[in-house]
Write an enzyme that holds these catalytic residues in place. Structure first.
Site, mmCIF file in Angstrom:
data_model
loop_
_atom_site.group_PDB
_atom_site.id
_atom_site.type_symbol
_atom_site.label_atom_id
_atom_site.label_comp_id
_atom_site.label_asym_id
_atom_site.label_seq_id
_atom_site.Cartn_x
_atom_site.Cartn_y
_atom_site.Cartn_z
ATOM 1 C CG HIS A 47 -36.435 16.649 -15.188
ATOM 2 N ND1 HIS A 47 -36.425 17.130 -16.464
ATOM 3 C CD2 HIS A 47 -35.147 16.666 -14.786
ATOM 4 C CE1 HIS A 47 -35.180 17.415 -16.822
ATOM 5 N NE2 HIS A 47 -34.388 17.149 -15.812
ATOM 6 C CE1 TYR A 92 -32.831 17.979 -19.835
ATOM 7 C CE2 TYR A 92 -32.262 15.959 -20.972
ATOM 8 C CZ TYR A 92 -32.338 16.694 -19.809
ATOM 9 O OH TYR A 92 -31.917 16.143 -18.626
ATOM 10 N N GLY A 103 -18.583 19.189 -18.029
ATOM 11 C CA GLY A 103 -17.396 19.360 -18.870
ATOM 12 C C GLY A 103 -16.211 19.964 -18.122
ATOM 13 C CG PHE A 104 -15.038 23.042 -14.410
ATOM 14 C CD1 PHE A 104 -14.793 24.302 -14.940
ATOM 15 C CD2 PHE A 104 -14.378 22.669 -13.250
ATOM 16 C CE1 PHE A 104 -13.900 25.173 -14.320
ATOM 17 C CE2 PHE A 104 -13.483 23.532 -12.620
ATOM 18 C CZ PHE A 104 -13.246 24.778 -13.157
HETATM 19 N N1 LIG Z 1 -31.897 14.996 -14.195
HETATM 20 C C1 LIG Z 1 -31.393 16.194 -14.336
HETATM 21 O O1 LIG Z 1 -31.812 17.149 -13.703
HETATM 22 C C2 LIG Z 1 -30.253 16.404 -15.301
HETATM 23 C C3 LIG Z 1 -29.506 17.596 -15.268
HETATM 24 C C4 LIG Z 1 -28.451 17.741 -16.170
HETATM 25 C C5 LIG Z 1 -28.164 16.723 -17.067
HETATM 26 N N2 LIG Z 1 -28.916 15.592 -17.094
HETATM 27 C C6 LIG Z 1 -28.632 14.490 -18.028
HETATM 28 O O2 LIG Z 1 -27.301 14.045 -17.775
HETATM 29 C C7 LIG Z 1 -26.556 14.073 -18.979
HETATM 30 C C8 LIG Z 1 -25.097 14.353 -18.683
HETATM 31 O O3 LIG Z 1 -24.933 15.545 -17.966
HETATM 32 P P1 LIG Z 1 -24.340 16.871 -18.611
HETATM 33 O O4 LIG Z 1 -24.386 16.748 -20.084
HETATM 34 O O5 LIG Z 1 -25.024 18.000 -17.942
HETATM 35 O O6 LIG Z 1 -22.845 16.957 -18.093
HETATM 36 P P2 LIG Z 1 -21.533 16.057 -18.211
HETATM 37 O O7 LIG Z 1 -21.853 14.738 -18.765
HETATM 38 O O8 LIG Z 1 -20.877 16.147 -16.895
HETATM 39 O O9 LIG Z 1 -20.660 16.913 -19.245
HETATM 40 C C9 LIG Z 1 -21.071 17.160 -20.547
HETATM 41 C C10 LIG Z 1 -20.118 18.174 -21.150
HETATM 42 O O10 LIG Z 1 -18.798 17.619 -21.184
HETATM 43 C C11 LIG Z 1 -18.293 17.598 -22.516
HETATM 44 N N3 LIG Z 1 -17.555 16.321 -22.635
HETATM 45 C C12 LIG Z 1 -18.058 15.073 -22.642
HETATM 46 N N4 LIG Z 1 -17.070 14.151 -22.698
HETATM 47 C C13 LIG Z 1 -15.921 14.851 -22.737
HETATM 48 C C14 LIG Z 1 -14.550 14.480 -22.799
HETATM 49 N N5 LIG Z 1 -14.189 13.197 -22.817
HETATM 50 N N6 LIG Z 1 -13.618 15.460 -22.817
HETATM 51 C C15 LIG Z 1 -13.964 16.771 -22.790
HETATM 52 N N7 LIG Z 1 -15.247 17.187 -22.716
HETATM 53 C C16 LIG Z 1 -16.205 16.232 -22.692
HETATM 54 C C17 LIG Z 1 -19.498 17.704 -23.414
HETATM 55 O O11 LIG Z 1 -19.207 18.394 -24.611
HETATM 56 P P3 LIG Z 1 -19.441 17.753 -26.064
HETATM 57 O O12 LIG Z 1 -20.900 17.397 -26.166
HETATM 58 O O13 LIG Z 1 -19.047 18.858 -26.959
HETATM 59 O O14 LIG Z 1 -18.531 16.568 -26.108
HETATM 60 C C18 LIG Z 1 -20.462 18.536 -22.575
HETATM 61 O O15 LIG Z 1 -20.184 19.919 -22.742
HETATM 62 C C19 LIG Z 1 -27.252 15.114 -19.841
HETATM 63 O O16 LIG Z 1 -26.970 14.939 -21.217
HETATM 64 C C20 LIG Z 1 -28.702 14.873 -19.492
HETATM 65 O O17 LIG Z 1 -29.209 13.796 -20.258
HETATM 66 C C21 LIG Z 1 -29.947 15.431 -16.220
#
Ligand SMILES: NC(=O)c1ccc[n+]([C@@H]2O[C@H](COP(=O)([O-])OP(=O)(O)OC[C@H]3O[C@@H](n4cnc5c(N)ncnc54)[C@H](OP(=O)(O)O)[C@@H]3O)[C@@H](O)[C@H]2O)c1
Length: 337
Positions: free
Chosen positions: A130, A61, A214-215
């Protein structure tokens, strides 16, 4: 000072005790557009106050910058924070589109030292592979990871995007505390093999992207219109016709959120917790946010209980989602099932 709202749970049999919701830190350094570092740092602190203890990063990251960003916070709160990081996705800043999946023992031993240095800690609490490279025998890779536990560099082991069969094979080499894979109202392929295997073995599940990047919160309608460096601009599910079709699928989330006086994000998070109950395993979702307001909204989801009627409304949603989870599915668990 807010009062902790989150209960705790054991992260896999014999694993660390953590708040039932973690925090994804990825977006603080890359992938989801520009970040306000002060607000992101404040969000880390607010999370800890709310009872979040599992903080998730990875070496890839921001090309290591995300580990460097969370490092001072982790060190300042070393006795309270459970820091999880990951190895395997090799990138190059010279060619940001290039990705190689490395599971060979020499790479793993070098990667852990680099992560320890960037985080500035003596030991990583949870170290994930990962991505899986099927050309390297799993026993070799997990054997090397077990060596890191013996050497005192890592406390617990995890795997990301593995199939149920791969999890079983790895767990026979060394206990695996957690599997981290995408799991949400929109992404349920893990329920076929990885989730049942984790339930059977007492391995915890850490759903990533539980808000569908976020969708699912309704925060954006078409990722094609997000900022230039936003990874979601090319996401198959969140752009163009697929985004328009998938936007229609948010209707039941809206209806449920309204009935409970909550938000779409809270419904999405409550759904993951209740799906895990059905499968009989521990989950610690790691929604990612860089904002204190959203952190508060997301942790408050722990008190939301969906009804059987709500769950029935959400049941058919994932089957109707248009587009894949990634443009290239070959590195996902379902790509090898
Ligand atoms: N192992 C893997 O392959 C893998 C892949 C992807 C992600 N990850 C990990 O999983 C974590 C979470 O996944 P993700 O960040 O991809 O997706 P997510 O948690 O599904 O969504 C994050 C997105 O949603 C927004 N958000 C968060 N809370 C919100 C709310 N209450 N209302 C509106 N928007 C909101 C955030 O924006 P803001 O930041 O602007 O609030 C960000 O753009 C990552 O941070 C990472 O550590 C791991």
């Amino acid at each position: 000072m807010t009062h902790p709202v989150l209960p705790t749970t054991e992260l896999g049999t014999g694993g660390p005790l953590v708040g039932v919701q973690g925090l994804g830190c990825m977006g603080m350094s890359e992938f989801y557009g520009p970040t306000d570092s002060d607000e992101a740092l404040a969000t880390l602190g607010a999370a800890l106050e709310a009872g979040v203890t599992l903080f998730d990063t990875a070496d890839m990251y921001g090309f290591g910058r995300n580990e460097e960003f969370v490092g001072p916070f982790v060190r300042a709160n070393r006795d309270k924070v459970v820091i999880a990081t990951k190895f395997a996705i090799e990138r190059s800043e010279q060619d940001p589109t290039r990705r190689a999946v490395r599971n060979d023992p020499a790479y793993i031993r070098a990667a852990v030292d680099a992560s320890l240095r960037r985080l500035g800690v003596d030991e990583i609490d949870l170290y994930y592979m990962h991505r899986r490279n099927p050309d390297v025998p799993l026993a070799e890779s997990v054997g090397a990871m077990a060596g890191l536990v013996e050497a005192g560099k890592v406390r617990h082991l995890g795997l990301s995007e593995v199939t149920g069969a791969e999890l079983r094979e790895a767990h026979a080499v060394h206990p695996i505390a957690a599997v981290q894979s995408e799991w949400s109202v929109f992404a349920r392929d893990v329920e076929r093999s990885a989730v049942p295997a984790a339930a059977e073995l007492g391995v915890a599940f850490v759903p990533y992207s539980p808000l569908g990047r976020g969708f699912l919160t309704g925060a954006f309608q078409d990722a094609g219109k997000l900022s230039d460096n936003d990874f979601r601009r090319t996401h198959p599910r969140y752009t163009g016709d697929n985004a328009a079709a998938n936007g229609e699928l948010l209707a039941p989330l809206r209806e449920i959120a309204q009935a409970h006086g909550g938000t779409l994000a809270q419904v999405a998070l409550a759904w993951v917790h209740q799906r895990a109950e059905v499968h009989g395993l521990t989950v610690v979702p790691i929604p990612g946010t860089r904002k204190r307001s959203r952190l508060a909204e997301n942790t408050a989801a722990a008190t939301l209980r969906l009804t059987e009627a709500d769950l029935a409304l959400l049941e058919p949603v994932s089957g109707r989602v248009a587009g894949d989870r990634y443009a290239d599915m070959s590195n996902t668990s379902v790509g090898r099932e």
